[in-house]
Design a protein around this motif. Sequence first.
Motif, PDB file in Angstrom:
ATOM      1  N   ASP A   3      37.621  42.811  37.374  1.00 49.49           N
ATOM      2  CA  ASP A   3      38.475  41.779  36.818  1.00 49.49           C
ATOM      3  C   ASP A   3      37.613  40.714  36.172  1.00 49.49           C
ATOM      4  N   GLN A  11      42.736  29.305  40.488  1.00 52.68           N
ATOM      5  CA  GLN A  11      43.179  30.396  41.332  1.00 52.68           C
ATOM      6  C   GLN A  11      43.411  29.891  42.749  1.00 52.68           C
ATOM      7  N   THR A 240      42.718  39.631  35.708  1.00 54.18           N
ATOM      8  CA  THR A 240      42.838  38.332  36.365  1.00 54.18           C
ATOM      9  C   THR A 240      42.556  37.174  35.419  1.00 54.18           C
ATOM     10  N   VAL A 256      45.551  43.509  37.962  1.00 57.08           N
ATOM     11  CA  VAL A 256      45.021  42.348  38.672  1.00 57.08           C
ATOM     12  C   VAL A 256      44.530  42.755  40.056  1.00 57.08           C
ATOM     13  N   ALA A 259      42.695  38.219  41.931  1.00 57.00           N
ATOM     14  CA  ALA A 259      43.694  37.163  42.096  1.00 57.00           C
ATOM     15  C   ALA A 259      44.692  37.499  43.193  1.00 57.00           C
TER      16      ALA A 259
END
Length: 267
Positions: A3, A11, A240, A256, A259
Amino acid sequence: MSDQQQPSTPQPPATATGPDSGTDSGAVAARLAAVRERIAAAADAAGRDPREVRLLVATKTQPPEAVLEALAAGVDLIGENRVQELVAKAPAVADRVAAGELEVHMIGHLQRNKINQVLATATGLETLDSLDLARSISDRCVRDGRTGERGLEVMVQVNVTGEESKSGVGPDDAGALATAVAALPGLRLTGFMTIGAHLDDAAEHTVRAGFARLRAVRDDVLASGAPGTGSATELSMGMTGDLELAIAEGATVVRVGTAVFGPRPKP
């Protein structure tokens, strides 16, 4: 496939239960909710219906327990980068796959000698990048009686950045490959996949231009009317760090991992 990280997008904080774990009880569900909010906000900003964008949770290096926590939070599509991990986790999710509640995609490079393992454990392959590989998969699907609606769902991987470190066919050759793949028995062409340029190395407009190039490839193939290409509507792009840019350019699947799970467990 790792990612990409986008420093400008905050985040949720990482938590852990031990030195080798990137998750704790309830953390995956909370992170998933945050990712879904990002997807919805990006779709709204692009004037799109958030339901047009599916979340594929990349489970690279995650233990089965973390994967099951994600499934409990409503995940219905996961992706594996490595065949050995795909096979190792298959027993934990086999019942859900058999019941049609979960799709499992191979999202890493596939070597021909591991085709049988992928066919036994995955419902889709997003990294088809050569006609030779496609023919080998087709032959084995036909041998196993997997044709028609039972054929393997595949996407053509396109290298929109031109980087040698990335797999995929070039954009100028992607249409011809997709048309050839769509004509093979045992394969069901569902769309195209790419890995965007890393945001740490490229400006946002460069990353977005790569995603736009994949959309153009898809649109050209659909417009061709070639046999078997009518279902090639999917665009698997964005991770991500750049999912907002991908959704703005038409992504239908975003992949993803960090994340959702936090930093990957250390080896």
